[in-house]
Design a protein around this motif. Structure first.
Motif, PDB file in Angstrom:
ATOM      1  N   VAL A   1       0.273   7.287  -6.302  1.00 46.52           N
ATOM      2  CA  VAL A   1       1.258   7.217  -5.221  1.00 46.52           C
ATOM      3  C   VAL A   1       2.188   6.040  -5.527  1.00 46.52           C
ATOM      4  O   VAL A   1       1.746   4.928  -5.764  1.00 46.52           O
ATOM      5  N   SER A   2       3.475   6.328  -5.507  1.00 41.74           N
ATOM      6  CA  SER A   2       4.480   5.388  -5.970  1.00 41.74           C
ATOM      7  C   SER A   2       5.493   5.138  -4.844  1.00 41.74           C
ATOM      8  O   SER A   2       5.582   5.951  -3.917  1.00 41.74           O
ATOM      9  N   PRO A   3       6.283   4.084  -4.841  1.00 44.80           N
ATOM     10  CA  PRO A   3       6.296   2.968  -5.765  1.00 44.80           C
ATOM     11  C   PRO A   3       4.913   2.292  -5.819  1.00 44.80           C
ATOM     12  O   PRO A   3       4.227   2.212  -4.806  1.00 44.80           O
ATOM     13  N   HIS A   4       4.578   1.786  -6.994  1.00 48.17           N
ATOM     14  CA  HIS A   4       3.211   1.280  -7.213  1.00 48.17           C
ATOM     15  C   HIS A   4       3.237  -0.010  -8.019  1.00 48.17           C
ATOM     16  O   HIS A   4       4.152  -0.256  -8.799  1.00 48.17           O
ATOM     17  N   TRP A   5       2.191  -0.784  -7.845  1.00 47.13           N
ATOM     18  CA  TRP A   5       2.019  -2.021  -8.614  1.00 47.13           C
ATOM     19  C   TRP A   5       1.870  -1.630 -10.097  1.00 47.13           C
ATOM     20  O   TRP A   5       1.042  -0.772 -10.427  1.00 47.13           O
ATOM     21  N   PRO A   6       2.672  -2.236 -10.989  1.00 44.97           N
ATOM     22  CA  PRO A   6       2.729  -1.743 -12.375  1.00 44.97           C
ATOM     23  C   PRO A   6       1.402  -1.756 -13.118  1.00 44.97           C
ATOM     24  O   PRO A   6       1.157  -0.906 -13.980  1.00 44.97           O
TER      25      PRO A   6
ATOM     26  N   VAL B   1      12.033 -13.259  -7.391  1.00 45.29           N
ATOM     27  CA  VAL B   1      11.627 -11.982  -6.786  1.00 45.29           C
ATOM     28  C   VAL B   1      11.204 -11.044  -7.915  1.00 45.29           C
ATOM     29  O   VAL B   1      11.489 -11.299  -9.085  1.00 45.29           O
ATOM     30  N   ALA B   2      10.536  -9.961  -7.550  1.00 49.44           N
ATOM     31  CA  ALA B   2      10.089  -8.992  -8.561  1.00 49.44           C
ATOM     32  C   ALA B   2      11.123  -7.872  -8.668  1.00 49.44           C
ATOM     33  O   ALA B   2      11.560  -7.344  -7.636  1.00 49.44           O
ATOM     34  N   PRO B   3      11.515  -7.494  -9.888  1.00 50.22           N
ATOM     35  CA  PRO B   3      12.516  -6.429 -10.044  1.00 50.22           C
ATOM     36  C   PRO B   3      11.912  -5.057  -9.749  1.00 50.22           C
ATOM     37  O   PRO B   3      10.790  -4.750 -10.168  1.00 50.22           O
ATOM     38  N   GLY B   4      12.650  -4.214  -9.039  1.00 49.21           N
ATOM     39  CA  GLY B   4      12.130  -2.925  -8.595  1.00 49.21           C
ATOM     40  C   GLY B   4      11.739  -1.982  -9.712  1.00 49.21           C
ATOM     41  O   GLY B   4      10.782  -1.202  -9.564  1.00 49.21           O
ATOM     42  N   TYR B   5      12.425  -2.056 -10.854  1.00 50.76           N
ATOM     43  CA  TYR B   5      12.197  -1.044 -11.903  1.00 50.76           C
ATOM     44  C   TYR B   5      10.743  -0.995 -12.360  1.00 50.76           C
ATOM     45  O   TYR B   5      10.244   0.040 -12.816  1.00 50.76           O
ATOM     46  N   THR B   6      10.052  -2.127 -12.201  1.00 48.62           N
ATOM     47  CA  THR B   6       8.690  -2.198 -12.725  1.00 48.62           C
ATOM     48  C   THR B   6       7.673  -1.489 -11.813  1.00 48.62           C
ATOM     49  O   THR B   6       6.511  -1.332 -12.170  1.00 48.62           O
ATOM     50  N   PHE B   7       8.133  -1.031 -10.637  1.00 44.01           N
ATOM     51  CA  PHE B   7       7.233  -0.341  -9.695  1.00 44.01           C
ATOM     52  C   PHE B   7       7.340   1.178  -9.808  1.00 44.01           C
ATOM     53  O   PHE B   7       7.011   1.895  -8.861  1.00 44.01           O
ATOM     54  N   GLY B   8       7.804   1.666 -10.954  1.00 45.83           N
ATOM     55  CA  GLY B   8       7.898   3.112 -11.177  1.00 45.83           C
ATOM     56  C   GLY B   8       9.338   3.590 -11.155  1.00 45.83           C
ATOM     57  O   GLY B   8      10.266   2.828 -10.840  1.00 45.83           O
TER      58      GLY B   8
ATOM     59  N   ASP C   1      12.961   5.361 -10.472  1.00 45.72           N
ATOM     60  CA  ASP C   1      13.916   5.422  -9.347  1.00 45.72           C
ATOM     61  C   ASP C   1      13.912   4.185  -8.451  1.00 45.72           C
ATOM     62  O   ASP C   1      14.257   4.272  -7.269  1.00 45.72           O
ATOM     63  N   ASN C   2      13.529   3.063  -9.013  1.00 48.85           N
ATOM     64  CA  ASN C   2      13.476   1.847  -8.190  1.00 48.85           C
ATOM     65  C   ASN C   2      14.398   0.740  -8.698  1.00 48.85           C
ATOM     66  O   ASN C   2      14.216  -0.423  -8.342  1.00 48.85           O
ATOM     67  N   ASP C   3      15.378   1.111  -9.530  1.00 46.98           N
ATOM     68  CA  ASP C   3      16.172   0.047 -10.155  1.00 46.98           C
ATOM     69  C   ASP C   3      17.210  -0.563  -9.216  1.00 46.98           C
ATOM     70  O   ASP C   3      17.866  -1.533  -9.562  1.00 46.98           O
ATOM     71  N   GLU C   4      17.336  -0.008  -8.008  1.00 45.89           N
ATOM     72  CA  GLU C   4      18.224  -0.644  -7.014  1.00 45.89           C
ATOM     73  C   GLU C   4      17.430  -1.513  -6.037  1.00 45.89           C
ATOM     74  O   GLU C   4      17.968  -2.001  -5.051  1.00 45.89           O
ATOM     75  N   TYR C   5      16.123  -1.649  -6.303  1.00 42.41           N
ATOM     76  CA  TYR C   5      15.248  -2.323  -5.343  1.00 42.41           C
ATOM     77  C   TYR C   5      14.725  -3.649  -5.911  1.00 42.41           C
ATOM     78  O   TYR C   5      14.686  -3.842  -7.126  1.00 42.41           O
ATOM     79  N   ILE C   6      14.326  -4.518  -4.999  1.00 43.08           N
ATOM     80  CA  ILE C   6      13.544  -5.694  -5.413  1.00 43.08           C
ATOM     81  C   ILE C   6      12.329  -5.785  -4.478  1.00 43.08           C
ATOM     82  O   ILE C   6      12.356  -5.254  -3.368  1.00 43.08           O
ATOM     83  N   ARG C   7      11.279  -6.430  -4.978  1.00 40.59           N
ATOM     84  CA  ARG C   7      10.134  -6.692  -4.094  1.00 40.59           C
ATOM     85  C   ARG C   7      10.139  -8.165  -3.712  1.00 40.59           C
ATOM     86  O   ARG C   7      10.249  -9.039  -4.580  1.00 40.59           O
ATOM     87  N   VAL C   8      10.008  -8.405  -2.411  1.00 38.57           N
ATOM     88  CA  VAL C   8       9.977  -9.776  -1.902  1.00 38.57           C
ATOM     89  C   VAL C   8       8.633  -9.989  -1.217  1.00 38.57           C
ATOM     90  O   VAL C   8       8.280  -9.244  -0.302  1.00 38.57           O
ATOM     91  N   CYS C   9       7.892 -10.988  -1.655  1.00 36.14           N
ATOM     92  CA  CYS C   9       6.604 -11.299  -1.014  1.00 36.14           C
ATOM     93  C   CYS C   9       6.865 -12.276   0.132  1.00 36.14           C
ATOM     94  O   CYS C   9       7.537 -13.292  -0.072  1.00 36.14           O
ATOM     95  N   PHE C  10       6.349 -11.970   1.319  1.00 35.20           N
ATOM     96  CA  PHE C  10       6.593 -12.884   2.439  1.00 35.20           C
ATOM     97  C   PHE C  10       5.347 -13.674   2.833  1.00 35.20           C
ATOM     98  O   PHE C  10       5.193 -14.084   3.990  1.00 35.20           O
TER      99      PHE C  10
END
Ligand SMILES: Cc1ncc(COP(=O)(O)O)c(C=O)c1O
Length: 391
Positions: free
Chosen positions: A117-122, A346-353, A355-364
């Motif tokens: 199940v994606s987006p997923h931790w690489p 921040v973490a770049p989205g592409y690494t989460f599978g 179709d995620n290259d417009e995304y970033i992951r932010v840890c709060f």
């Protein structure tokens, strides 16, 4: 490359580490890239490890974990969910990640299909790929009610060769939480087709609607094909300790012992003693961390949620948000430039599978003051560099 399996030689390090490595440990960086906060493990847990060392707990022990720790995990599960499980189902690998790895190795052979199940931790994709399986993903959808994916959609993505399914709920990176009815449907499918379901529940305490997210432990029978993976890293602020646990089918106990022997012969003994203390005395720690993350989540939603260049689905659980930054053409470049110009990681989205290259992951999970500053800098960077206004 010599003496390395060709498929491993072709693998790349994940994009989070790729961005972070050059500035790792740099105190001027506000780190929102990894899955951890900035609170040191509480003193009473650290004291317990020191005491175990002073007591001479430095020898090999049962490779499936100390029976006292496995029993404490059983009791914690009973207390949290009201579910009684046989302690024979519990093993203690040297991290949740190792729990996923061993489960994947047990289920998959070269040429099988593994569904994630994606987006997923690489790292999940890599650990499945190392088995030689073909990794297939099924993507959550962004809806006005947050990230969504039904059990029917997951089942529809299975092939006749699917031998394992990976579900991480609450999800890193989206915060998606799988509802109970979907868990039941998916488990029934796995029973019927003898598919090993790996249910990664390391964020089980980070669900903002209830004390804990729905767990497969509440609905699985003793010999269902499900491995529930959990650990101490997130809920007790123990990322560096490297202790996880799994609740696996009862009949798999010997296999877990054998696999454990060949991976790391069980997790570090004095750390296991500290984990017993965490389970038995750490409930206030879990609750106060969760309260901090709840506030971090609200802060993030207030700062990023209304920006016209940022699409944010509010996370239901875990401690990440996965916003889409409209108009960026490379999440890696975005993360590197943000780091260079604003000292925010921040973490770049592409690494989460895909179709995620417009995304970033932010840890709060970071303390609120630094989190607030980091979020302000992200907004400032987006305002300065980003062409969302022309979209
Ligand atoms: C989804 C998921 N599973 C597993 C892990 C690994 O946890 P541990 O530190 O116990 O290996 C992480 C860590 O970030 C994670 O996000």
């Amino acid at each position: 490359m010599r003496a390395v399996r060709p498929d491993i030689a072709l693998m790349e390090q994940n994009g989070i580490t790729g961005v972070a490595l050059p500035r790792l440990g740099d105190p001027s960086v506000i780190p929102l890239w990894f899955g951890e906060g900035d609170m040191v493990t509480p003193e009473f847990i650290r004291e317990s490890a020191k005491q175990a060392l002073d007591d001479g707990e430095t020898f090999y022990v049962n490779t499936r974990g100390l029976i006292e720790l496995r029993t404490a995990i059983r009791d914690y599960t009973k207390h949290l969910y009201g579910t009684s499980i046989d302690v024979e189902r519990v093993s203690v690998p040297g991290s949740s990640m190792l729990g996923v790895t061993i489960a994947a190795q047990m289920a998959l052979s070269k040429g099988d299909d593994a569904l994630v199940v994606s987006p997923h931790w690489p790292n999940i994709e890599t650990t499945y790929a190392v088995t030689g399986a073909n990794v297939i993903t099924v993507r959550q959808r962004e809806t006005p009610n947050g990230w969504q994916l039904t059990a029917d959609e997951i089942i529809a993505a299975c092939t006749p060769k699917t031998r394992s399914i990976f579900v991480n709920s609450p999800c890193n990176p989206t915060g998606w939480v799988m509802p109970r009815e979907d868990q039941e449907k998916l488990l029934a499918h796995c029973r019927e087709h003898d598919i090993l379901l790996i249910a990664d529940e390391v964020y089980h305490r980070h669900y903002y609607e209830a004390e804990a997210a729905p767990s497969f432990v509440e609905i699985s029978e003793e010999d269902d094909p499900v491995v529930i993976v959990n650990g101490f890293s997130k809920a007790w602020a123990m990322t560096g300790w490297r202790v996880g646990w799994v609740i696996a089918p009862k009949s798999h106990g010997t296999h877990w012992a054998i696999m454990s022997e060949c991976f790391n012969t069980g997790s570090t003994v004095f750390a296991q003693h500290a984990c017993i203390t965490a389970l038995e005395q750490g409930e206030d720690v879990v609750k106060s961390l969760k309260e901090q993350y709840r506030q971090g989540r609200e802060l993030l939603i207030s700062k990023l949620g209304n920006h016209p260049g940022i699409d944010l689905c509010a996370p239901e659980g875990a401690f990440y948000a996965f916003p889409r930054l409209r108009g960026i053409d490379s999440s890696r470049r975005f993360a590197e430039e943000l780091l260079a110009e604003e000292d925010v990681g921040v973490a770049p989205g592409y690494t989460f599978g895909a179709d995620n290259d417009e995304y970033i992951r932010v840890c709060f999970a970071l303390g609120l003051d630094r989190l607030s500053e980091g979020l302000d800098r992200i907004v400032r960077f987006v305002e300065r560099n980003h062409n969302w206004k022309s979209l």
